[in-house]
Design a protein around this motif. Structure first.
Motif, PDB file in Angstrom:
ATOM      1  N   ARG A  45       0.719  -1.258  -0.064  1.00 62.04           N
ATOM      2  CA  ARG A  45       0.058  -0.127   0.021  1.00 62.04           C
ATOM      3  C   ARG A  45       0.882   1.317   0.080  1.00 62.04           C
ATOM      4  O   ARG A  45       0.595   2.293  -0.626  1.00 62.04           O
ATOM      5  N   ARG A  49       0.999   4.015  -2.820  1.00 64.99           N
ATOM      6  CA  ARG A  49       0.803   5.422  -2.436  1.00 64.99           C
ATOM      7  C   ARG A  49       1.778   6.525  -2.909  1.00 64.99           C
ATOM      8  O   ARG A  49       1.870   7.562  -3.367  1.00 64.99           O
ATOM      9  N   GLU A  52       1.740   6.896  -6.491  1.00 65.17           N
ATOM     10  CA  GLU A  52       0.851   7.922  -6.718  1.00 65.17           C
ATOM     11  C   GLU A  52       1.300   9.515  -6.650  1.00 65.17           C
ATOM     12  O   GLU A  52       1.015  10.360  -7.290  1.00 65.17           O
TER      13      GLU A  52
END
Length: 195
Positions: A45, A49, A52
């Motif tokens: 995760r 992130r 991103e």
């Protein structure tokens, strides 16, 4: 599901139905476990992130770079305009100053010529007057010396010399002016030669 089927038929489920129900339940359970595992996988995760955020930062950096490039071009054009304007102003002011200096120099030159001519006339008149006085004094002394004793001749020469000195003192300004004119003429010739 089995309850719905049981309600419809009121018969016990068949083995095939039970196997189908177990397979569907296993599939749902597998998806749920995968979802829970994905939520529990903090590293994955965080990497998602980070990717991103990295993408967002790259997009923002490209946008800022474009803005800086546009602003730089705009500022460069403004600086070039201001530089050209300042250069034109300096050129104009220099031309004005040069013109004023030339005008003042011409005025000063004319004034010096006028004052020089006036001083020359005064010196010439004073010199002529002094020359006449000295000549008349010398003539008078010579006339008196012809028939007098040496002591009387000395006294007469002293008297005439005192008169000449007095005349020179009275016309001191004219003599100083004449000296200044001669000095200016010498300096002017020297200046012209060195140019």
């Amino acid at each position: 599901m089995t309850q719905d089927h049981a309600d419809e038929n009121d018969s016990p489920p068949t083995t095939a139905e039970l196997r189908e129900h177990v397979r569907a339940t296993r599939e749902e359970l597998g998806q749920t476990v995968e979802a829970l595992a994905a939520k529990a996988d903090v590293k994955a995760r965080a990497q998602d992130r980070a990717a991103e955020v990295k993408s967002q930062v790259q997009d923002k950096a490209a946008e800022v770079k474009a803005q800086v490039h546009d602003k730089t071009a705009e500022v460069k054009a403004q600086v070039q305009d201001k530089t050209a304007e300042a250069k034109a102003q300096v050129h104009h002011k220099t031309a004005e100053a040069r013109s004023r200096v030339q005008d003042k120099a011409a005025e000063f030159k004319a004034q010096v010529r006028t004052e020089t001519a006036h001083a020359r006339t005064q010196v010439h008149d004073t010199t002529a007057h002094t020359r006449e006085q000295v000549a008349s004094s010398v003539s008078a002394v010579a006339a008196k010396l012809n028939g007098s004793t040496p002591e009387q001749a000395r006294a007469q020469v002293r008297e005439r010399a005192r008169v000449v000195v007095t005349v020179a003192r009275r016309h001191r300004t004219a003599l100083i002016t004449f000296g200044a004119i001669v000095t200016m003429a010498v300096l002017r010739r020297t200046w012209r030669r060195t140019r």
